[in-house]
Design an enzyme around this catalytic site. Structure first.
Site, PDB file in Angstrom:
ATOM      1  N   LYS A   1       0.863  -1.181   0.000  1.00 16.74           N
ATOM      2  CA  LYS A   1       0.000   0.000   0.000  1.00 16.74           C
ATOM      3  C   LYS A   1       0.899   1.230   0.000  1.00 16.74           C
ATOM      4  CE  LYS A   1      -3.477   2.478   2.771  1.00 16.74           C
ATOM      5  NZ  LYS A   1      -4.217   2.503   4.058  1.00 16.74           N
TER       6      LYS A   1
ATOM      7  N   ASP B   1      -4.927  -1.510  13.327  1.00 21.26           N
ATOM      8  CA  ASP B   1      -4.869  -2.129  12.009  1.00 21.26           C
ATOM      9  C   ASP B   1      -5.675  -3.423  11.947  1.00 21.26           C
ATOM     10  OD1 ASP B   1      -3.402  -0.168  10.837  1.00 21.26           O
ATOM     11  OD2 ASP B   1      -1.472  -1.173  11.067  1.00 21.26           O
TER      12      ASP B   1
ATOM     13  N   HIS C   1      -3.167   4.344  16.163  1.00 22.07           N
ATOM     14  CA  HIS C   1      -2.273   5.280  15.485  1.00 22.07           C
ATOM     15  C   HIS C   1      -3.034   6.096  14.459  1.00 22.07           C
ATOM     16  CE1 HIS C   1      -2.242   1.491  13.213  1.00 22.07           C
ATOM     17  NE2 HIS C   1      -1.936   2.194  12.129  1.00 22.07           N
TER      18      HIS C   1
END
Length: 339
Positions: free
Chosen positions: A203, A225, A279
């Site tokens: 990505k 994630d 995050h």
């Protein structure tokens, strides 16, 4: 919300005789098996000759931060620079047609392809973030329709980088397996489905300078994630931040360092021992920020859950149910309870 500025830590060393896992103060704590406590995200030197110390540092960072950087990781600096060069060249092509040639098809359920996301701030000022997704491995998952043809060396560079990053990921997962009291191959084989079945997705994210107020616009909203392990490098423009102890910490840019982020499946596989860190990414008003992210995940039919055995005789009990990775993805995408 408090953002704490943290100092740059230079731990890069080619000397194998100096224990350079963390700054000196933190090395002493690790050697005494004490809790690592620092205002700085751990940086671990993989060239250290004491591999047991390295492994313990990786495990502690995963338990307490859920994020760490590694240096002297054996991925050639020149290869990382080539990866960044071909990625930058693609996003800065003057021809939109060449980008659209690898665009994600409309209504596609697959994530692969080039996409543009438009974002607005509180004053309705518009900014864009461009991304390119394509699978790197296994071969059965690779579709070269989504790999740029320009620059022409794009494929060669990405395939070489994939070979190196797979070796590095397996090394890190081996230490994390042993940190759970399991055999070295447990996470890669039982957690992710084995060497040729583990899915690696590239990505690349392109954040142009934002016209709105940088402190009000986030490139990526705060999240953990959905993938098992995130492996990334960035250009020199900072922006990645992680949340710990009710504060946001900057992930400092170290040239050629590799950042590892623990994702949701590893939290489940470790029965909560490894932290899936929250995050986010901020934008810059003046400079373009880019990141090259490899997402490591199991196949959708793989069962994910605690890998340890529980006897029921006063041992720790499982904190998570066993579910398929597809069910995990569906539940998270639709904001449903995971357990």
């Amino acid at each position: 919300m408090h953002r704490q500025e943290v100092p740059f830590i230079n731990v890069i060393s080619t000397s194998l005789s100096t224990p350079n896992l963390f700054p000196k103060r933190i090395i002493m704590e690790v050697e005494k098996d004490q809790t690592v406590s620092s205002a700085t995200i751990p940086t671990i030197d993989l060239s250290n000759v004491d591999k047991e110390l390295v492994a313990r540092a990786v495990v502690k960072a995963s338990q307490e931060w859920g994020v760490f950087q590694v240096v002297n990781h054996e991925i050639p600096k020149e290869l990382i620079q080539s990866l960044q060069k071909v990625g930058t060249q693609f996003f800065e092509l003057s021809s939109e047609a060449e980008k659209e040639a690898v665009a994600k098809p409309e209504n596609s359920k697959d994530i692969q392809g080039y996409v543009t996301n438009i974002q607005k701030d509180v004053e309705d000022k518009v900014d864009r973030v461009d991304s390119l997704f394509h699978n790197l491995s296994p071969p059965s998952w690779v579709d070269y329709r989504y790999w740029p043809k320009n620059p022409p060396e794009y494929r060669q560079v990405n395939e070489e980088y994939a070979r190196y990053v797979k070796k590095l990921a397996e090394k890190i997962l081996g230490w994390l397996s042993e940190g759970l009291g399991l055999d070295h191959e447990a996470l890669i084989n039982k957690g992710f489905g084995g060497g040729d079945n583990v899915v690696y997705t590239m990505k690349i994210i392109y954040y142009p300078p934002c016209r709105a107020q940088a402190n009000l616009v986030l490139g990526l909203q705060p999240h953990t994630d959905i993938h098992g392990l995130t492996i990334l490098v960035t250009n020199e423009i900072p922006g990645l931040q992680v949340f710990k102890d009710d504060q946001w910490f900057d992930v400092e840019y170290i040239p050629s360092a590799i950042v590892f982020i623990i994702g949701d499946p590893l939290l489940r596989m470790s029965n909560g021992k490894y932290k899936n860190v929250l995050h986010r990414t901020t934008l810059n008003k003046e400079k373009t920020r880019m990141s090259w992210v490899v997402l490591l995940k199991p196949t959708y039919d793989m069962i994910i859950g605690p890998l340890m055995k529980f006897t029921g005789d006063g041992d720790e009990t499982p904190k998570f149910k066993h579910i398929t990775y597809r069910e995990h993805v569906d539940r998270k995408v639709n904001n449903l309870p995971l357990d």
